[in-house]
Design an enzyme around this catalytic site. Structure first.
Site, PDB file in Angstrom:
ATOM      1  N   LEU A 148      10.424  -0.773   0.458  1.00 23.54           N
ATOM      2  CA  LEU A 148       9.691  -1.084   1.675  1.00 23.54           C
ATOM      3  C   LEU A 148      10.264  -0.227   2.789  1.00 23.54           C
ATOM      4  O   LEU A 148      11.464   0.054   2.811  1.00 23.54           O
ATOM      5  CB  LEU A 148       9.831  -2.569   2.040  1.00 23.54           C
ATOM      6  CG  LEU A 148       9.261  -3.595   1.056  1.00 23.54           C
ATOM      7  CD1 LEU A 148       9.567  -5.010   1.551  1.00 23.54           C
ATOM      8  CD2 LEU A 148       7.760  -3.418   0.868  1.00 23.54           C
ATOM      9  N   ASP A 149       9.419   0.199   3.713  1.00 24.14           N
ATOM     10  CA  ASP A 149       9.897   0.975   4.848  1.00 24.14           C
ATOM     11  C   ASP A 149      10.927   0.165   5.632  1.00 24.14           C
ATOM     12  O   ASP A 149      10.936  -1.072   5.597  1.00 24.14           O
ATOM     13  CB  ASP A 149       8.743   1.341   5.772  1.00 24.14           C
ATOM     14  CG  ASP A 149       7.711   2.223   5.088  1.00 24.14           C
ATOM     15  OD1 ASP A 149       8.095   2.991   4.186  1.00 24.14           O
ATOM     16  OD2 ASP A 149       6.522   2.130   5.453  1.00 24.14           O
TER      17      ASP A 149
END
Length: 327
Positions: A148-149
């Site tokens: 995930l960013d």
């Protein structure tokens, strides 16, 4: 598609070239097909004689594949890690001998990279799991099968052994993983539910950004539906991924003219923020990351061979914004 590691601990990724997909460079074909492997990584494997086509070694990334070709990529075991275990708190939703489900907070980087050499999820996992993660999935990314960013919160699955890593990688590659996100976006989409399609690749104008591209890139499909509207200023939406590309939801929603609130890279909602009253506008402007949360993940457990799903409530910052904006 990917298979389990053999006794020599190599991982073998096998894929056939579908009809109509031939005629492209092998490095491009593999990067478009195998999720989790960058083009640079695959070029290195090709140069190291780790790729075969129809049983013959290929050593040039420019070699073109043909329809029906049988391609096998050998991924050698990782070399010993030199990462520091750091006692960083983890929100563990589920754990067994094979995998961990983590609820990642916004702001936590997943794995070390230039600019973020430590204090990452990987450093925390090494402290939690000890040496058991060594060699699982790569030197700098032990156990990581997706990410995930930094600014995105929510559920991630982490593998604790090679067999689980191979199985989960295969599920991500064939898009059988169930993933759903919730996001706040600027404005209200004209269609309250729909599908966004468009190949995603590096932006030719800004190499730090991804973009929908007309040539190259990787196929990307996002399904969305509006769950709540806040006047005409913003909407709460659910997004389900058919594919998983870098910044996919952020790029796709921005392409519709409904960038995610707080997105520092693909934003542009200041015009709509001016339509809010002063207090609500300040709430939006105070954000330093996108309001995006991976609230659901579903997998086929590699050992038990049964579907398992987990959900995570919206983080406090997200639910607080909804409460303040509930106008």
């Amino acid at each position: 598609m990917p298979t389990s590691p053999s006794q020599d601990q190599n991982t073998y990724l096998r894929v056939s070239v579908p009809s109509g997909k031939g005629g492209v460079r092998i490095d491009r074909f593999l990067s478009d097909t195998l999720e989790g492997y960058s083009r640079n990584r695959l070029q290195g494997l090709i140069a190291d004689s780790q790729v075969q086509v129809n049983g013959t070694l290929v050593t040039e990334a420019k070699r073109k594949v043909l329809d029906g070709d049988d391609v096998v990529v050998t991924v050698p075991p990782a070399v010993p890690m030199e990462l520091e275990a750091q006692d960083i708190p983890l929100d563990i939703v589920y754990e067994d001998d094979d995998l961990i489900i983590i609820n990642k907070p916004p702001g936590l980087v997943v794995h070390p990279a230039p600019g973020n050499p430590d204090n990452t999820l990987v450093n925390a996992l090494l402290a939690h799991c000890g040496d058991s993660l060594s060699g699982v999935g790569g030197v700098a990314r032990p156990g990581i099968v997706h990410r995930l960013d930094k600014g995105t919160s929510g559920l991630m699955v982490v593998a604790k052994n090679g067999e689980t890593h191979a199985s989960l990688s295969e599920q991500f590659a064939d898009h059988s993983i169930e993933r759903a996100y919730r996001a706040l976006v600027w404005g209200v989409p004209s269609k309250l539910h729909g599908t966004v399609e468009g190949n995603i690749g590096r932006s030719p104008r800004n190499r730090k950004k991804m973009a929908i591209v007309t040539r190259g890139g990787k196929r990307a499909v996002t399904h969305y539906k509006v769950e709540r509207v806040f006047g005409t200023a913003a909407s709460l939406i659910e997004c389900r991924l058919e594919t998983g590309r870098t910044h996919q939801i952020r790029v796709h929603m921005a392409s519709l003219g409904h960038a995610i609130v707080g997105d520092p890279l693909y934003g542009g909602g200041e015009r709509r923020a001016r339509g809010l009253d002063t207090h609500l506008r300040d709430v939006a402007r105070a954000l330093d990351h996108q309001v995006l949360h991976a609230y659901l993940i579903g997998i086929c457990h590699p050992r038990y061979q049964k579907t398992m799903r987990w959900e995570a409530e919206l983080p406090c910052y997200f639910s607080d914004i909804i409460e303040k904006w509930n106008i």
